[in-house]
Design a protein around this motif. Sequence first.
Motif, PDB file in Angstrom:
ATOM      1  N   SER A  29       0.913  -1.086   0.001  1.00 38.94           N
ATOM      2  CA  SER A  29      -0.078  -0.011  -0.116  1.00 38.94           C
ATOM      3  C   SER A  29       0.844   1.276   0.079  1.00 38.94           C
ATOM      4  O   SER A  29       0.442   2.407  -0.344  1.00 38.94           O
ATOM      5  CB  SER A  29      -0.928  -0.065   1.181  1.00 38.94           C
ATOM      6  N   ASN A  30       2.114   1.221   0.281  1.00 38.85           N
ATOM      7  CA  ASN A  30       2.880   2.603   0.535  1.00 38.85           C
ATOM      8  C   ASN A  30       3.804   2.693  -1.128  1.00 38.85           C
ATOM      9  O   ASN A  30       4.832   3.250  -1.325  1.00 38.85           O
ATOM     10  CB  ASN A  30       3.847   2.596   1.643  1.00 38.85           C
ATOM     11  N   HIS A  31       3.410   1.620  -2.064  1.00 32.04           N
ATOM     12  CA  HIS A  31       4.303   1.578  -3.475  1.00 32.04           C
ATOM     13  C   HIS A  31       3.903   3.146  -3.853  1.00 32.04           C
ATOM     14  O   HIS A  31       2.506   3.414  -3.967  1.00 32.04           O
ATOM     15  CB  HIS A  31       3.778   0.414  -3.635  1.00 32.04           C
ATOM     16  N   VAL A  32       4.637   3.473  -4.870  1.00 30.70           N
ATOM     17  CA  VAL A  32       4.513   4.685  -5.740  1.00 30.70           C
ATOM     18  C   VAL A  32       3.502   4.513  -6.601  1.00 30.70           C
ATOM     19  O   VAL A  32       2.764   5.484  -7.076  1.00 30.70           O
ATOM     20  CB  VAL A  32       5.866   5.354  -6.534  1.00 30.70           C
ATOM     21  N   ILE A  76       0.329   7.007  -7.177  1.00 25.30           N
ATOM     22  CA  ILE A  76       0.035   7.461  -8.490  1.00 25.30           C
ATOM     23  C   ILE A  76      -1.509   7.157  -8.919  1.00 25.30           C
ATOM     24  O   ILE A  76      -2.209   8.214  -9.359  1.00 25.30           O
ATOM     25  CB  ILE A  76       0.947   7.059  -9.649  1.00 25.30           C
ATOM     26  N   SER A  77      -2.024   5.905  -8.834  1.00 27.00           N
ATOM     27  CA  SER A  77      -3.149   5.641  -8.895  1.00 27.00           C
ATOM     28  C   SER A  77      -4.147   6.319  -8.408  1.00 27.00           C
ATOM     29  O   SER A  77      -5.227   7.021  -8.801  1.00 27.00           O
ATOM     30  CB  SER A  77      -3.525   4.284  -8.562  1.00 27.00           C
TER      31      SER A  77
END
Length: 73
Positions: free
Chosen positions: A22-25, A29-30
Amino acid sequence: MYQNYNNNQLRLSIPLEINIPSNHVAVAISHFVDSIPDKLIYEKAMTSGRPAYNPAMLLKVILFAYTRQNVVR
């Protein structure tokens, strides 16, 4: 009319499972692109010919590529 895509798709037609944290870039962006009002992203779609790719999906791909410093030369 745009081609349908589903951001919350749980399965691919190929046997591949990827869990995006959940902390991914890509998640950021989404959420950012989804927060842009539809009136700014979508214009009147053509009614003839092949459906165009969804502009929101293309924007997400472009922004993610920029974060990965992918430059086409």
